[in-house]
Design an enzyme around this catalytic site. Structure first.
Site, mmCIF file in Angstrom:
data_model
loop_
_atom_site.group_PDB
_atom_site.id
_atom_site.type_symbol
_atom_site.label_atom_id
_atom_site.label_comp_id
_atom_site.label_asym_id
_atom_site.label_seq_id
_atom_site.Cartn_x
_atom_site.Cartn_y
_atom_site.Cartn_z
ATOM 1 N N VAL A 17 0.867 -1.174 0.000
ATOM 2 C CA VAL A 17 0.000 0.000 0.000
ATOM 3 C C VAL A 17 0.905 1.227 0.000
ATOM 4 O O VAL A 17 2.080 1.150 0.357
ATOM 5 C CB VAL A 17 -0.948 0.042 1.226
ATOM 6 C CG1 VAL A 17 -1.994 -1.050 1.121
ATOM 7 C CG2 VAL A 17 -0.173 -0.082 2.525
ATOM 8 N N SER A 18 0.349 2.368 -0.399
ATOM 9 C CA SER A 18 1.177 3.559 -0.573
ATOM 10 C C SER A 18 1.468 4.298 0.722
ATOM 11 O O SER A 18 2.450 5.024 0.821
ATOM 12 C CB SER A 18 0.515 4.515 -1.571
ATOM 13 O OG SER A 18 0.427 3.908 -2.843
ATOM 14 N N SER A 19 0.606 4.132 1.731
ATOM 15 C CA SER A 19 0.817 4.869 2.975
ATOM 16 C C SER A 19 0.315 4.060 4.158
ATOM 17 O O SER A 19 -0.425 3.082 4.006
ATOM 18 C CB SER A 19 0.092 6.226 2.931
ATOM 19 O OG SER A 19 -1.298 6.033 2.788
ATOM 20 N N GLN A 22 -3.477 3.204 4.837
ATOM 21 C CA GLN A 22 -4.192 2.264 3.988
ATOM 22 C C GLN A 22 -4.102 0.863 4.576
ATOM 23 O O GLN A 22 -3.221 0.571 5.369
ATOM 24 C CB GLN A 22 -3.616 2.290 2.567
ATOM 25 C CG GLN A 22 -3.864 3.614 1.843
ATOM 26 C CD GLN A 22 -3.252 3.629 0.457
ATOM 27 O OE1 GLN A 22 -2.083 3.334 0.286
ATOM 28 N NE2 GLN A 22 -4.045 3.982 -0.536
#
Length: 198
Positions: A17-19, A22
């Protein structure tokens, strides 16, 4: 012979996930049953920033399989995706996508389909980003836009604890997917974090 190698190899799951805000749960569920699950919380824009993916690619051996839920978990742009697949195939490592099992990376037809899927996914992301930027510009012009702090109070408290335990600030910032400046502001309670500190 190839089928025998595949049977003897290990299956590695890769979830990303990007961050930190999430959730990985859906990917974990989709990748249940793999021998080893590798998780990463970092943007997929560039492979260079994804230390765990690079390590996994170096570690995987001929006969192994790397499985992801979808193609955009492995890469966010078409060129990077194809480069990753080529590098793994050259080592004899197979690549599988749970959401699109029909995309075989080992055939020219499958690679053509992967290229098309990845290109459309990239186009959709760029379109969404453009609409977000347009919305932000309109909100700024109306004086209604203020970007929310990237770190929640719980994350800041956890960061303080880890730093007091000797973890370098640069590493903490990297694992939280924020810049060191953002981490320093959060720890000192300055800027957008002044209200939380108060």
């Amino acid at each position: 012979m190839v089928e025998q190698m595949m049977q003897n190899g290990r299956v590695y799951g890769y979830a990303r996930v990007s961050s930190t805000d999430q959730n990985l749960d859906r990917q974990r569920e989709a990748l249940a049953g793999v021998d080893v699950l590798v998780e990463e919380m970092v943007s997929g824009k560039s492979r260079d920033d994804r230390e765990k993916l690079r390590t996994l690619m170096d570690f995987a051996q001929a006969g192994d399989t790397i499985r992801t839920k979808s193609i955009d978990r492995l890469a966010r742009n078409t060129r990077d995706l194809l480069d990753i697949i080529d590098e793994l195939l050259a080592k004899g490592v197979s690549v599988e996508f749970v959401d699109t099992p029909q995309l075989s990376v080992s055939t020219k037809e499958g690679r053509a389909m992967i290229t098309i899927f990845a290109a459309f996914a990239q186009l959709e992301r760029e379109s969404i980003r453009e609409r977000q930027l347009e919305g932000i510009a309109i909100a700024k012009a109306a004086g209604k836009y203020e970007k929310a702090p990237k770190l929640a109070p719980e994350q800041i408290e956890d960061a303080r604890r880890r730093i007091s335990d000797g973890v370098p600030k640069a590493r903490v910032a990297r694992e939280l997917s924020v810049s060191r400046q953002t981490l320093y502001a959060a720890l000192s309670g300055s800027g957008k974090y002044a209200e939380a500190a108060a």
